[in-house]
Write a protein that holds these residues in place. Structure first.
Motif, PDB file in Angstrom:
ATOM      1  N   GLU A  95       0.974  -4.959   4.993  1.00  0.00           N
ATOM      2  CA  GLU A  95       1.000  -4.912   6.456  1.00  0.00           C
ATOM      3  C   GLU A  95      -0.221  -4.155   6.951  1.00  0.00           C
ATOM      4  OE1 GLU A  95       4.248  -2.567   7.969  1.00  0.00           O
ATOM      5  OE2 GLU A  95       4.075  -1.155   6.330  1.00  0.00           O
ATOM      6  N   ILE A  96      -0.400  -4.167   8.260  1.00  0.00           N
ATOM      7  CA  ILE A  96      -1.514  -3.438   8.846  1.00  0.00           C
ATOM      8  C   ILE A  96      -0.964  -2.454   9.864  1.00  0.00           C
ATOM      9  CG2 ILE A  96      -3.614  -3.666  10.244  1.00  0.00           C
ATOM     10  CD1 ILE A  96      -4.154  -6.204   8.615  1.00  0.00           C
ATOM     11  N   ASN A  97      -1.305  -1.188   9.669  1.00  0.00           N
ATOM     12  CA  ASN A  97      -0.786  -0.123  10.525  1.00  0.00           C
ATOM     13  C   ASN A  97      -1.898   0.475  11.354  1.00  0.00           C
ATOM     14  OD1 ASN A  97       1.892  -0.098   9.406  1.00  0.00           O
ATOM     15  ND2 ASN A  97       1.009   0.821   7.575  1.00  0.00           N
ATOM     16  N   ASN A  98      -1.495   1.131  12.425  1.00  0.00           N
ATOM     17  CA  ASN A  98      -2.444   1.927  13.194  1.00  0.00           C
ATOM     18  C   ASN A  98      -1.690   3.152  13.703  1.00  0.00           C
ATOM     19  OD1 ASN A  98      -4.270   3.054  14.956  1.00  0.00           O
ATOM     20  ND2 ASN A  98      -5.077   1.083  15.579  1.00  0.00           N
ATOM     21  N   PHE A  99      -2.040   4.315  13.165  1.00  0.00           N
ATOM     22  CA  PHE A  99      -1.364   5.548  13.564  1.00  0.00           C
ATOM     23  C   PHE A  99      -2.193   6.329  14.579  1.00  0.00           C
ATOM     24  CE2 PHE A  99       0.085   5.115   8.973  1.00  0.00           C
ATOM     25  CZ  PHE A  99       1.220   4.414   9.323  1.00  0.00           C
ATOM     26  N   GLY A 100      -3.185   5.699  15.152  1.00  0.00           N
ATOM     27  CA  GLY A 100      -4.016   6.369  16.160  1.00  0.00           C
ATOM     28  C   GLY A 100      -5.407   6.686  15.671  1.00  0.00           C
ATOM     29  N   ALA A 101      -5.640   6.549  14.376  1.00  0.00           N
ATOM     30  CA  ALA A 101      -6.962   6.858  13.830  1.00  0.00           C
ATOM     31  C   ALA A 101      -7.606   5.600  13.251  1.00  0.00           C
ATOM     32  CB  ALA A 101      -6.842   7.935  12.759  1.00  0.00           C
ATOM     33  N   GLY A 102      -7.387   4.477  13.904  1.00  0.00           N
ATOM     34  CA  GLY A 102      -7.970   3.222  13.427  1.00  0.00           C
ATOM     35  C   GLY A 102      -6.992   2.434  12.573  1.00  0.00           C
ATOM     36  N   ASP A 103      -7.340   1.179  12.351  1.00  0.00           N
ATOM     37  CA  ASP A 103      -6.447   0.308  11.579  1.00  0.00           C
ATOM     38  C   ASP A 103      -6.492   0.658  10.095  1.00  0.00           C
ATOM     39  OD1 ASP A 103      -5.586  -1.383  13.741  1.00  0.00           O
ATOM     40  OD2 ASP A 103      -7.633  -2.147  13.785  1.00  0.00           O
ATOM     41  N   LEU A 104      -5.337   0.552   9.461  1.00  0.00           N
ATOM     42  CA  LEU A 104      -5.218   0.835   8.022  1.00  0.00           C
ATOM     43  C   LEU A 104      -4.524  -0.346   7.366  1.00  0.00           C
ATOM     44  CD1 LEU A 104      -3.712   4.426   8.370  1.00  0.00           C
ATOM     45  CD2 LEU A 104      -6.044   3.926   7.683  1.00  0.00           C
ATOM     46  N   PHE A 158      -0.558   1.998  -0.991  1.00  0.00           N
ATOM     47  CA  PHE A 158      -1.555   2.959  -0.537  1.00  0.00           C
ATOM     48  C   PHE A 158      -2.313   2.346   0.640  1.00  0.00           C
ATOM     49  CE2 PHE A 158      -5.472   1.102  -2.193  1.00  0.00           C
ATOM     50  CZ  PHE A 158      -4.980   0.203  -3.132  1.00  0.00           C
ATOM     51  N   LEU A 159      -3.024   3.196   1.368  1.00  0.00           N
ATOM     52  CA  LEU A 159      -3.677   2.753   2.598  1.00  0.00           C
ATOM     53  C   LEU A 159      -5.194   2.836   2.472  1.00  0.00           C
ATOM     54  CD1 LEU A 159      -1.331   4.862   4.864  1.00  0.00           C
ATOM     55  CD2 LEU A 159      -1.340   2.391   4.851  1.00  0.00           C
ATOM     56  N   PRO A 178      -8.627   2.477   5.108  1.00  0.00           N
ATOM     57  CA  PRO A 178      -9.074   2.245   6.490  1.00  0.00           C
ATOM     58  C   PRO A 178      -9.759   0.888   6.615  1.00  0.00           C
ATOM     59  CG  PRO A 178      -9.787   4.396   5.713  1.00  0.00           C
ATOM     60  CD  PRO A 178      -9.260   3.659   4.523  1.00  0.00           C
ATOM     61  N   PHE A 179      -9.453   0.196   7.703  1.00  0.00           N
ATOM     62  CA  PHE A 179     -10.034  -1.129   7.925  1.00  0.00           C
ATOM     63  C   PHE A 179     -11.326  -0.949   8.725  1.00  0.00           C
ATOM     64  CE2 PHE A 179     -10.238  -5.423   9.753  1.00  0.00           C
ATOM     65  CZ  PHE A 179      -9.978  -6.178   8.634  1.00  0.00           C
TER      66      PHE A 179
END
Lengths: 167, 99
Positions: free
Chosen positions: A119-128, A139-140, A142-143
């Protein structure tokens, strides 16, 4: 079917007695529903034209053709609705739909496979991008340009050069 | 009650040392930290921290908009697994202001 259509919502209930349906929408911009002309079910066997749209907090209320009363509407509860991808807004350079990247194989530049995109997440510091390894651990990464080197849509491969300490 | 102004922002000393080392050396690496309560300083812009959320290190690439916030704000300890929006876009280009 999977490549041309995208799941945008699920019918949650019937509204009133005239066959209106409440749809929970999985779109960032709910207004897009106004531009959808035809919607399809999961197997692409049934399709409906959207005649009327109004908004509520979780989604939209629509009126579909062929659905005349509440009884017809209630039969459709739980149906997943799909729409043709061409109705989604166009992408700019180096922009991708998150759903398109799910399932891609992630490889290092030397060819070593790291896993697949979960999946693709974004916790506020850019896409992961969340990558699932063979042992089911995730594991994550950064995109961004620093880590993502190449995205090959034809072979569904993402080539990465992760920072030291990410893996 | 908010933190006394005369104390200045809280930053873990070890984290400052690690950040300075990485900056000086110019190495491409993630600075792993457990100090979620450390404030993001202007010097940290451009660095990538691995902020522990109790389970794993979440990579946090610092940009100007994040200065003054705490590192832990960008590494949630609980996560709701919902549907990915059909029109959600991602880009490899530098982060723009999203308001």
């Amino acid at each position: 079917m999977k490549n041309l259509f995208v799941h945008f919502g699920t019918i949650k209930g019937a509204v009133g007695i005239k066959g209106e349906l409440k749809i929970k929408v999985f779109l960032q911009n709910k207004n897009l529903v106004n531009s959808f002309k035809k919607v399809y079910d999961k197997d692409n066997k049934k399709n409906w034209e959207i005649k009327f749209v109004r908004f509520y907090k979780d989604g939209v209320v629509v009126n579909l053709d062929k659905i005349q009363d509440r009884n017809d509407a209630q039969k459709l509860i739980g149906t997943k609705l799909f729409v043709e991808k061409k109705y989604l807004p166009p992408l700019q350079k180096e922009e991708y739909y998150a759903k398109d990247l799910v399932g891609f194989i992630v490889k290092k530049q030397d060819g070593e496979s790291l896993g697949s995109v979960e999946e693709i997440n974004n916790f506020g510091a850019g896409d992961l991008i969340s990558i699932k390894k063979k042992n089911n651990k995730t594991f994550l990464i950064p995109f961004n340009k620093e880590n993502i080197k190449k995205i090959d849509f034809k072979n569904k491969i993402i080539t990465v050069n992760p920072l030291k300490g990410i893996l | 009650m908010s933190r006394a102004t005369w104390k200045g922002p809280f930053i873990d000393n070890t984290l400052i040392k690690k950040a300075n080392n990485v900056k000086k050396s110019g190495r491409r690496e993630v600075i792993k930290t457990w100090s979620r309560s450390s404030t993001i300083m202007p010097d940290f812009v451009g660095l990538t921290f691995g902020v522990y959320n109790g389970q794993k290190f979440v990579p946090v690439t610092v940009n100007e908009n994040m200065v003054g916030h705490k590192l832990g704000e960008f590494s949630p300890t609980r996560q709701f697994k919902g549907h990915t929006e059909a029109d959600k876009k991602v880009t490899t280009s530098p982060v723009k202001d999203k308001k």
